[in-house]
Design a protein around this motif. Structure first.
Motif, PDB file in Angstrom:
ATOM      1  N   ILE A  97       0.851  -1.192   0.000  1.00 45.19           N
ATOM      2  CA  ILE A  97       0.000   0.000   0.000  1.00 45.19           C
ATOM      3  C   ILE A  97       0.887   1.242   0.000  1.00 45.19           C
ATOM      4  O   ILE A  97       1.854   1.330   0.769  1.00 45.19           O
ATOM      5  CB  ILE A  97      -0.922   0.009   1.237  1.00 45.19           C
ATOM      6  N   LYS A  98       0.547   2.199  -0.843  1.00 46.79           N
ATOM      7  CA  LYS A  98       1.300   3.451  -0.893  1.00 46.79           C
ATOM      8  C   LYS A  98       1.008   4.291   0.348  1.00 46.79           C
ATOM      9  O   LYS A  98      -0.103   4.242   0.890  1.00 46.79           O
ATOM     10  CB  LYS A  98       0.942   4.228  -2.153  1.00 46.79           C
ATOM     11  N   PRO A  99       1.977   5.072   0.821  1.00 48.28           N
ATOM     12  CA  PRO A  99       1.799   5.817   2.075  1.00 48.28           C
ATOM     13  C   PRO A  99       0.669   6.829   2.041  1.00 48.28           C
ATOM     14  O   PRO A  99       0.108   7.167   3.079  1.00 48.28           O
ATOM     15  CB  PRO A  99       3.148   6.501   2.297  1.00 48.28           C
ATOM     16  N   GLU A 100       0.304   7.341   0.865  1.00 50.04           N
ATOM     17  CA  GLU A 100      -0.775   8.337   0.801  1.00 50.04           C
ATOM     18  C   GLU A 100      -2.165   7.729   0.943  1.00 50.04           C
ATOM     19  O   GLU A 100      -3.154   8.446   1.069  1.00 50.04           O
ATOM     20  CB  GLU A 100      -0.664   9.162  -0.484  1.00 50.04           C
ATOM     21  N   ALA A 101      -2.277   6.406   0.945  1.00 48.72           N
ATOM     22  CA  ALA A 101      -3.590   5.763   1.117  1.00 48.72           C
ATOM     23  C   ALA A 101      -4.093   5.965   2.542  1.00 48.72           C
ATOM     24  O   ALA A 101      -3.392   5.645   3.503  1.00 48.72           O
ATOM     25  CB  ALA A 101      -3.492   4.282   0.792  1.00 48.72           C
ATOM     26  N   LYS A 102      -5.286   6.498   2.673  1.00 48.63           N
ATOM     27  CA  LYS A 102      -5.891   6.744   3.988  1.00 48.63           C
ATOM     28  C   LYS A 102      -7.275   6.107   4.131  1.00 48.63           C
ATOM     29  O   LYS A 102      -7.823   6.035   5.226  1.00 48.63           O
ATOM     30  CB  LYS A 102      -6.037   8.260   4.231  1.00 48.63           C
ATOM     31  N   TYR A 103      -7.858   5.659   3.011  1.00 46.84           N
ATOM     32  CA  TYR A 103      -9.210   5.095   3.003  1.00 46.84           C
ATOM     33  C   TYR A 103      -9.257   3.888   2.090  1.00 46.84           C
ATOM     34  O   TYR A 103      -8.389   3.703   1.230  1.00 46.84           O
ATOM     35  CB  TYR A 103     -10.232   6.132   2.498  1.00 46.84           C
ATOM     36  N   VAL A 104     -10.280   3.073   2.284  1.00 46.77           N
ATOM     37  CA  VAL A 104     -10.583   2.016   1.326  1.00 46.77           C
ATOM     38  C   VAL A 104     -12.031   2.165   0.884  1.00 46.77           C
ATOM     39  O   VAL A 104     -12.882   2.674   1.632  1.00 46.77           O
ATOM     40  CB  VAL A 104     -10.354   0.591   1.891  1.00 46.77           C
ATOM     41  N   MET A 105     -12.281   1.731  -0.340  1.00 43.97           N
ATOM     42  CA  MET A 105     -13.644   1.566  -0.842  1.00 43.97           C
ATOM     43  C   MET A 105     -13.797   0.081  -1.137  1.00 43.97           C
ATOM     44  O   MET A 105     -13.004  -0.501  -1.885  1.00 43.97           O
ATOM     45  CB  MET A 105     -13.873   2.382  -2.115  1.00 43.97           C
TER      46      MET A 105
END
Length: 195
Positions: A97-105
């Motif tokens: 996962i890239k560090p800018e990921a903060k949410y999932v759909m």
């Protein structure tokens, strides 16, 4: 069981207990003639490289048993559920996962979606279920795989899961676009948001 609350206080405000497992959904229930060829799980979005896990591969992943209480936004709660499923951490061994990921759909059959903060998705108590109380999930309850996020209202536990999208920003899913709360904490009665 939600460890944040004592055994004497397991039912959130506005909920009532049921021993049944009510079936609630919008639209048609998907049925598979050949689940091995018709179902897979895609991991995409803010990942270094997308991954697709076939049904046969998914069924070979290590499984765990989970116990929890579940709370539906329609005011029923079912205590002491036993599940068999795959830990989120196990599934995520397939991607970085890239560090800018903060949410999932979470994307499910028939275009159904629901959103989650990444930290809620990553909790040790969140998992991808294949069995409930010793039985394979029925089509009505999400066969072959449903997400289970027991600390939130149960609509966040997407049935018929098909893909997980990692995002930098939050975006409402199906029910959230139709008036449900963006987060859905049952202890805060975050049911609807009609503002």
């Amino acid at each position: 069981m939600n460890t944040k609350h004592s055994l004497e206080n397991r039912v959130p405000p506005g909920q009532h207990l049921t021993s049944a497992f009510p079936v609630l959904h919008y639209g048609e229930v998907p049925y598979y003639r050949d689940v091995s060829s018709q179902w897979n799980l895609r991991l995409f979005g803010l990942v270094e490289e997308e991954a697709v896990i076939s049904h046969d591969e998914f069924m070979k992943l290590p499984r765990r048993t989970y116990g929890n209480d579940i709370h539906c936004v329609t005011t029923w709660s079912k205590l002491d559920n036993e599940w068999e499923g795959v830990a989120v951490a196990t599934v995520l061994e397939r991607v970085k996962i890239k560090p800018e990921a903060k949410y999932v759909m979470l994307h499910a059959e028939h275009g159904w979606t629901t959103n989650l903060p990444l930290e809620d998705f990553l909790r040790d108590t969140s998992f991808l279920a294949i069995k409930h109380n010793g039985e394979a999930l029925s089509p009505e309850h999400g066969y072959p795989v449903r997400m289970v996020v027991p600390h939130l209202y149960f609509w966040k536990s997407a049935k018929w899961l098909r893909s997980i999208e990692f995002r930098e920003t939050d975006r409402p899913g199906f029910w959230e676009r139709n008036g449900y709360h963006m987060y859905g904490d049952p202890w805060e009665e975050q049911r609807y948001d009609f503002d």
